[in-house]
Design an enzyme around this catalytic site. Structure first.
Site, PDB file in Angstrom:
ATOM      1  N   LYS A 140     -16.514   1.282 -38.336  1.00 24.93           N
ATOM      2  CA  LYS A 140     -17.212  -0.232 -38.076  1.00 24.93           C
ATOM      3  C   LYS A 140     -16.263  -1.064 -38.394  1.00 24.93           C
ATOM      4  O   LYS A 140     -16.526  -2.425 -37.991  1.00 24.93           O
ATOM      5  CB  LYS A 140     -18.214  -0.038 -39.370  1.00 24.93           C
ATOM      6  CG  LYS A 140     -19.418   0.958 -38.855  1.00 24.93           C
ATOM      7  CD  LYS A 140     -20.053   0.745 -37.532  1.00 24.93           C
ATOM      8  CE  LYS A 140     -21.180   1.532 -37.382  1.00 24.93           C
ATOM      9  NZ  LYS A 140     -21.636   1.549 -35.906  1.00 24.93           N
TER      10      LYS A 140
ATOM     11  N   ILE B  80     -31.647   1.944 -42.364  1.00 28.81           N
ATOM     12  CA  ILE B  80     -32.964   2.418 -41.667  1.00 28.81           C
ATOM     13  C   ILE B  80     -32.916   3.774 -41.588  1.00 28.81           C
ATOM     14  O   ILE B  80     -31.820   4.565 -41.047  1.00 28.81           O
ATOM     15  CB  ILE B  80     -33.111   1.847 -40.208  1.00 28.81           C
ATOM     16  CG1 ILE B  80     -33.017   0.133 -40.597  1.00 28.81           C
ATOM     17  CG2 ILE B  80     -34.444   2.201 -39.464  1.00 28.81           C
ATOM     18  CD1 ILE B  80     -32.854  -0.634 -39.272  1.00 28.81           C
TER      19      ILE B  80
ATOM     20  N   TYR C  36     -19.976   7.088 -46.569  1.00 26.01           N
ATOM     21  CA  TYR C  36     -20.018   6.690 -45.443  1.00 26.01           C
ATOM     22  C   TYR C  36     -18.411   6.945 -44.791  1.00 26.01           C
ATOM     23  O   TYR C  36     -18.246   6.740 -43.494  1.00 26.01           O
ATOM     24  CB  TYR C  36     -20.041   5.271 -45.516  1.00 26.01           C
ATOM     25  CG  TYR C  36     -20.503   4.538 -44.094  1.00 26.01           C
ATOM     26  CD1 TYR C  36     -21.849   5.066 -43.530  1.00 26.01           C
ATOM     27  CD2 TYR C  36     -20.096   3.520 -43.563  1.00 26.01           C
ATOM     28  CE1 TYR C  36     -22.115   4.502 -42.277  1.00 26.01           C
ATOM     29  CE2 TYR C  36     -20.365   2.684 -42.528  1.00 26.01           C
ATOM     30  CZ  TYR C  36     -21.500   3.563 -41.881  1.00 26.01           C
ATOM     31  OH  TYR C  36     -22.003   2.908 -40.543  1.00 26.01           O
TER      32      TYR C  36
HETATM   33  P1  NAP Z   1     -29.512   7.029 -33.862  1.00 24.46           P
HETATM   34  O1  NAP Z   1     -31.081   7.018 -33.291  1.00 24.46           O
HETATM   35  O2  NAP Z   1     -29.206   8.429 -34.327  1.00 24.46           O
HETATM   36  O3  NAP Z   1     -28.645   6.511 -32.673  1.00 24.46           O
HETATM   37  C1  NAP Z   1     -27.064   6.822 -32.443  1.00 24.46           C
HETATM   38  C2  NAP Z   1     -26.787   7.121 -31.105  1.00 24.46           C
HETATM   39  O4  NAP Z   1     -25.567   7.380 -30.882  1.00 24.46           O
HETATM   40  C3  NAP Z   1     -27.498   8.314 -30.559  1.00 24.46           C
HETATM   41  O5  NAP Z   1     -28.377   8.062 -29.346  1.00 24.46           O
HETATM   42  C4  NAP Z   1     -26.510   9.313 -30.115  1.00 24.46           C
HETATM   43  O6  NAP Z   1     -26.843  10.122 -29.142  1.00 24.46           O
HETATM   44  C5  NAP Z   1     -25.486   8.165 -29.768  1.00 24.46           C
HETATM   45  N1  NAP Z   1     -24.072   9.081 -29.551  1.00 24.46           N
HETATM   46  C6  NAP Z   1     -23.648   9.718 -30.151  1.00 24.46           C
HETATM   47  N2  NAP Z   1     -22.463  10.142 -29.680  1.00 24.46           N
HETATM   48  C7  NAP Z   1     -22.471   9.556 -28.382  1.00 24.46           C
HETATM   49  C8  NAP Z   1     -21.686   9.830 -27.101  1.00 24.46           C
HETATM   50  N3  NAP Z   1     -20.433  10.361 -27.186  1.00 24.46           N
HETATM   51  N4  NAP Z   1     -22.197   9.053 -25.965  1.00 24.46           N
HETATM   52  C9  NAP Z   1     -23.314   8.432 -26.024  1.00 24.46           C
HETATM   53  N5  NAP Z   1     -24.083   8.272 -27.237  1.00 24.46           N
HETATM   54  C10 NAP Z   1     -23.687   8.911 -28.203  1.00 24.46           C
HETATM   55  O7  NAP Z   1     -29.071   6.058 -35.136  1.00 24.46           O
HETATM   56  P2  NAP Z   1     -29.331   4.580 -35.194  1.00 24.46           P
HETATM   57  O8  NAP Z   1     -29.234   4.534 -36.563  1.00 24.46           O
HETATM   58  O9  NAP Z   1     -30.013   3.956 -34.332  1.00 24.46           O
HETATM   59  O10 NAP Z   1     -27.865   4.061 -34.841  1.00 24.46           O
HETATM   60  C11 NAP Z   1     -27.388   3.015 -33.877  1.00 24.46           C
HETATM   61  C12 NAP Z   1     -26.383   2.166 -34.221  1.00 24.46           C
HETATM   62  O11 NAP Z   1     -26.800   1.514 -35.409  1.00 24.46           O
HETATM   63  C13 NAP Z   1     -25.258   3.109 -34.702  1.00 24.46           C
HETATM   64  O12 NAP Z   1     -24.065   2.246 -34.040  1.00 24.46           O
HETATM   65  C14 NAP Z   1     -25.182   3.020 -36.084  1.00 24.46           C
HETATM   66  O13 NAP Z   1     -24.030   2.984 -36.814  1.00 24.46           O
HETATM   67  C15 NAP Z   1     -25.793   1.608 -36.345  1.00 24.46           C
HETATM   68  N6  NAP Z   1     -26.357   1.066 -37.648  1.00 24.46           N
HETATM   69  C16 NAP Z   1     -27.528   2.201 -38.036  1.00 24.46           C
HETATM   70  C17 NAP Z   1     -27.895   1.685 -39.621  1.00 24.46           C
HETATM   71  C18 NAP Z   1     -28.817   2.609 -40.111  1.00 24.46           C
HETATM   72  O14 NAP Z   1     -29.200   2.464 -41.374  1.00 24.46           O
HETATM   73  N7  NAP Z   1     -29.639   3.481 -39.277  1.00 24.46           N
HETATM   74  C19 NAP Z   1     -27.274   0.655 -40.260  1.00 24.46           C
HETATM   75  C20 NAP Z   1     -26.511  -0.122 -39.669  1.00 24.46           C
HETATM   76  C21 NAP Z   1     -25.862   0.064 -38.405  1.00 24.46           C
HETATM   77  P3  NAP Z   1     -26.956  11.517 -29.785  1.00 24.46           P
HETATM   78  O15 NAP Z   1     -28.266  11.721 -30.715  1.00 24.46           O
HETATM   79  O16 NAP Z   1     -26.761  12.357 -28.464  1.00 24.46           O
HETATM   80  O17 NAP Z   1     -25.651  12.098 -30.714  1.00 24.46           O
END
Ligand code: NAP
Length: 257
Positions: A164, A193, A157
């Site tokens: 974070k 997720i 990570y």
């Molecule tokens: P996701 O669907 O890949 O979402 C991440 C988003 O960030 C995407 O829409 C991505 O767009 C966007 N992004 C990246 N660079 C960017 C930029 N310069 N400008 C605008 N948008 C940008 O994945 P997710 O898991 O749902 O993530 C959402 C949040 O939840 C994140 O903060 C992640 O760290 C957090 N989170 C996720 C998990 C997990 O296990 N999935 C657990 C805890 C927290 P692009 O695809 O175009 O890059």
């Protein structure tokens, strides 16, 4: 009447149907909110437009969160369209792939800068953009998404854990700063997720297994569970809650082993 009836919100971070931000968009929309969704660049525009077709009269706007100019334009257009903003959901995060595979000690200066810029600083920049429009509505609620890797080591990570930690500290400082304007700032620390962002973490499937075996609820969580908590934090039921990091992780954070 639903929790968020008549409210307007901006949601940043919808990439596809698996995105946590999309689960939140569906839940807040079902609770009565009207939404502006953003896409990072043209590559994702069609995706977001297709998903948003099921929402009530959404705005779909570009916003790369590393650009102050794009953030400014986003809120100009949302302000014009909605006349004010009640809530903001920040679900953007990114680190260059090399930073999530190489040993942490090899973290590059540029990789560190990019990860912190996209994943932590952007919350501050977006909050600043939303501020005048939230003030116009008498206050607002800001929500971001974080992970336990801010406090504990999850192999690979890496710099995202550092980002974070910065994000969570930003939640607390923003909560202090914006509280007098009746703007609340909180985060949900979600359990793992399977999403696009998660697929960049090597060994992610192992993390899912460990949670399923050791979390008090003995299972993984679903994006819809994060979304339900988001409706709570964004809505009037959480009017006394700010500066909070709420774990939606089947209880894993409580465990010592
Ligand atoms: P996701 O669907 O890949 O979402 C991440 C988003 O960030 C995407 O829409 C991505 O767009 C966007 N992004 C990246 N660079 C960017 C930029 N310069 N400008 C605008 N948008 C940008 O994945 P997710 O898991 O749902 O993530 C959402 C949040 O939840 C994140 O903060 C992640 O760290 C957090 N989170 C996720 C998990 C997990 O296990 N999935 C657990 C805890 C927290 P692009 O695809 O175009 O890059």
């Amino acid at each position: 009447m639903s929790d968020l009836a008549g409210k307007t919100g901006v949601i940043v971070g919808v990439a596809n149907k698996r995105s946590i931000a999309w689960a939140i968009a569906q839940a807040v929309s079902a609770a009565g909110a009207r939404l502006a969704l953003t896409y990072q660049d043209e590559r994702l525009r069609e995706n977001v437009e297709e998903l948003a077709a099921c929402l009530h009269d959404p705005l779909i706007l570009p916003c790369d969160v590393t650009s102050d100019e794009q953030i400014g334009l986003l809120f100009d257009r949302v302000g014009e369209g909605f006349g004010g903003v009640d809530f903001l959901v920040h679900g953007a995060a990114f680190a260059p792939r090399a930073e999530l595979t190489a040993p942490f000690v090899q973290t590059s200066r540029e990789g560190f800068r990019i990860a912190l810029d996209v994943s932590a600083y952007s919350l501050i920049a977006l909050a600043r953009g939303a501020l005048p429009w939230m003030e116009r509505n008498g206050g607002g609620s800001i929500l971001t998404l974080t992970y336990l890797g801010s406090q504990r080591v999850f192999p690979n990570y890496n710099v995202m854990g550092v980002a974070k930690a910065a994000l969570e500290a930003s939640v607390r400082y923003l909560a202090w700063d914006l509280g007098p304007r009746n703007i609340r700032v909180n985060a949900i620390s979600a359990g793992p997720i399977k999403t696009l962002a998660a697929s960049g973490i090597s060994g992610f499937s192992d993390i899912l297994h460990v949670y399923r075996d050791r979390a008090p609820l003995r299972r993984n969580i679903e994006a819809a569970e994060v979304a339900d908590a988001a409706v709570f934090l964004l809505g009037p039921a959480a009017r006394g809650v700010t500066g909070e990091i709420l774990s939606v992780d089947a209880g894993f954070h409580a465990m010592g082993l």
